[in-house]
Structures are given as structure tokens and as C-alpha cells.
Motif scaffolding. Sequence first.
Motif, PDB file in Angstrom:
ATOM      1  N   VAL A 103       0.830  -1.209   0.000  1.00  0.00           N
ATOM      2  CA  VAL A 103       0.000   0.000   0.000  1.00  0.00           C
ATOM      3  C   VAL A 103       0.865   1.260   0.000  1.00  0.00           C
ATOM      4  CG1 VAL A 103      -1.694   1.348   1.322  1.00  0.00           C
ATOM      5  CG2 VAL A 103      -2.030  -1.108   1.014  1.00  0.00           C
ATOM      6  N   SER A 104       1.896   1.308   0.813  1.00  0.00           N
ATOM      7  CA  SER A 104       2.761   2.500   0.882  1.00  0.00           C
ATOM      8  C   SER A 104       3.342   2.853  -0.479  1.00  0.00           C
ATOM      9  CB  SER A 104       3.894   2.292   1.886  1.00  0.00           C
ATOM     10  OG  SER A 104       3.404   2.323   3.196  1.00  0.00           O
ATOM     11  N   GLY A 105       3.857   1.866  -1.191  1.00  0.00           N
ATOM     12  CA  GLY A 105       4.428   2.115  -2.517  1.00  0.00           C
ATOM     13  C   GLY A 105       3.399   2.635  -3.500  1.00  0.00           C
ATOM     14  N   TYR A 106       2.179   2.075  -3.432  1.00  0.00           N
ATOM     15  CA  TYR A 106       1.123   2.543  -4.320  1.00  0.00           C
ATOM     16  C   TYR A 106       0.804   4.016  -4.053  1.00  0.00           C
ATOM     17  CZ  TYR A 106      -3.262   3.057  -6.774  1.00  0.00           C
ATOM     18  OH  TYR A 106      -4.249   3.524  -7.604  1.00  0.00           O
ATOM     19  N   ILE A 107       0.694   4.375  -2.787  1.00  0.00           N
ATOM     20  CA  ILE A 107       0.407   5.766  -2.434  1.00  0.00           C
ATOM     21  C   ILE A 107       1.540   6.684  -2.901  1.00  0.00           C
ATOM     22  CG2 ILE A 107       0.168   7.365  -0.488  1.00  0.00           C
ATOM     23  CD1 ILE A 107      -1.444   5.053   0.878  1.00  0.00           C
ATOM     24  N   GLN A 108       2.767   6.246  -2.717  1.00  0.00           N
ATOM     25  CA  GLN A 108       3.904   7.048  -3.165  1.00  0.00           C
ATOM     26  C   GLN A 108       3.894   7.254  -4.679  1.00  0.00           C
ATOM     27  OE1 GLN A 108       6.532   4.616  -0.316  1.00  0.00           O
ATOM     28  NE2 GLN A 108       7.852   6.266  -1.045  1.00  0.00           N
ATOM     29  N   SER A 109       3.353   6.289  -5.426  1.00  0.00           N
ATOM     30  CA  SER A 109       3.291   6.430  -6.886  1.00  0.00           C
ATOM     31  C   SER A 109       2.258   7.478  -7.302  1.00  0.00           C
ATOM     32  CB  SER A 109       2.973   5.081  -7.544  1.00  0.00           C
ATOM     33  OG  SER A 109       1.611   4.724  -7.384  1.00  0.00           O
ATOM     34  N   ILE A 110       1.345   7.830  -6.416  1.00  0.00           N
ATOM     35  CA  ILE A 110       0.324   8.838  -6.702  1.00  0.00           C
ATOM     36  C   ILE A 110       0.781  10.230  -6.275  1.00  0.00           C
ATOM     37  CG2 ILE A 110      -2.018   9.622  -6.135  1.00  0.00           C
ATOM     38  CD1 ILE A 110      -2.726   6.609  -5.768  1.00  0.00           C
ATOM     39  N   ILE A 111       1.340  10.324  -5.066  1.00  0.00           N
ATOM     40  CA  ILE A 111       1.747  11.633  -4.529  1.00  0.00           C
ATOM     41  C   ILE A 111       3.119  11.985  -5.094  1.00  0.00           C
ATOM     42  CG2 ILE A 111       2.130  13.002  -2.445  1.00  0.00           C
ATOM     43  CD1 ILE A 111       0.277  11.050  -0.959  1.00  0.00           C
ATOM     44  N   THR A 112       3.098  12.484  -6.322  1.00  0.00           N
ATOM     45  CA  THR A 112       4.328  12.800  -7.042  1.00  0.00           C
ATOM     46  C   THR A 112       4.226  14.205  -7.634  1.00  0.00           C
ATOM     47  OG1 THR A 112       3.429  11.844  -9.068  1.00  0.00           O
ATOM     48  CG2 THR A 112       4.765  10.386  -7.674  1.00  0.00           C
ATOM     49  N   ASP A 113       5.355  14.735  -8.076  1.00  0.00           N
ATOM     50  CA  ASP A 113       5.364  16.045  -8.724  1.00  0.00           C
ATOM     51  C   ASP A 113       4.381  16.055  -9.886  1.00  0.00           C
ATOM     52  OD1 ASP A 113       7.284  17.005  -7.007  1.00  0.00           O
ATOM     53  OD2 ASP A 113       8.958  16.651  -8.374  1.00  0.00           O
ATOM     54  N   GLY A 114       3.575  17.087  -9.955  1.00  0.00           N
ATOM     55  CA  GLY A 114       2.613  17.232 -11.035  1.00  0.00           C
ATOM     56  C   GLY A 114       1.217  16.732 -10.704  1.00  0.00           C
ATOM     57  N   ALA A 115       1.063  16.024  -9.584  1.00  0.00           N
ATOM     58  CA  ALA A 115      -0.272  15.552  -9.184  1.00  0.00           C
ATOM     59  C   ALA A 115      -1.132  16.755  -8.815  1.00  0.00           C
ATOM     60  CB  ALA A 115      -0.169  14.592  -8.004  1.00  0.00           C
TER      61      ALA A 115
END
Length: 152
Positions: free
Chosen positions: A87-99
Motif C-alpha cells: 500500500v505504501s508504494g502505491y500511495i507514493q506512486s500517486i503523490i508525485t510532482d505534477g499531481a
Amino acid sequence: METTILHSDLSVEWMSHKRSKNAFVTTTNGSLSFGTFPKNNAHWPELEIRLKVGFAGFGRTRSGAFGVRHIYEKHSKEIGITCPSQVSGYIQSIITDGATVIVDTVKDENAALVIESKTGLVILRLSKDKTYYDIISAYDRKSHPGTVIAMI
């Protein structure tokens, strides 16, 4: 003192014990912060974003649901994860520059803050003590209604 659980310690077996719902879960690099809610053109404060072990919710609507338990138990198949530790990795893939950061006042003027990227979206709520944002849910939908108030 805040209890912290390493994301890598979260297994299906560990989660089945229904303990530590308010414990914070780390990112894949061991931090408690999944980023900082950005400066915005609304009244929302710039604070850290954090994830808790959480609660799967109850009833058909999963009332009270939040955190890793909710995300894993309700959305694991749609987001393509097979273990709560992912779950942590999935969330990190969303909260990125440009979101984009969206507020949906129709849903709940105090809780429906959405960070949306090409990977999916994360729903946030300001913590009760107003010192960080809680991650309530995350899933693969990529278009949430509301007003864009900022970019990550």
C-alpha cells in the motif's frame, strides 16, 4: 509517543489481528511523511501527509473506513496489490510532482481532499488535532469531481 509500523511488516496475517489502527505506517524509504500538502488557493494548511494502519469500516458502505486496512481490503484487486505491505508504494506512486490537489465540497467540505495523478488518487482528511493529513483511501480512479486548488 506515536506508534510506528514499518510498511514491510504489514502482512495479511498481521492485519487480521485488528490491532494498532492508529499506528502510523512508514513509506518504502522508512519515513512517516508521504509528502507535504502544498500551498494552495484555499484555506487548507501546508502539513505532512501520513498513513495509518486504519480500519476496514463496517456495513455495506464501510462507514468509518481509513488507512491501510481499508485500502487493502476494499481496493487491492483494482490497484493490483497482493499484500498490505504494498500500500505504501502505491500511495507514493500517486503523490508525485505534477499531481493535482482537488477539493470536493459536495462530498464533505472538511474531508474530501484528493491528490490525483496518472496512477490513481488518494483521499485525505485533516487530522483531528490539525497537525497532519490522514490518508483515508487510495484507488485507481483518475478523475475525481471538484475544484483544483493546487499542484504537488
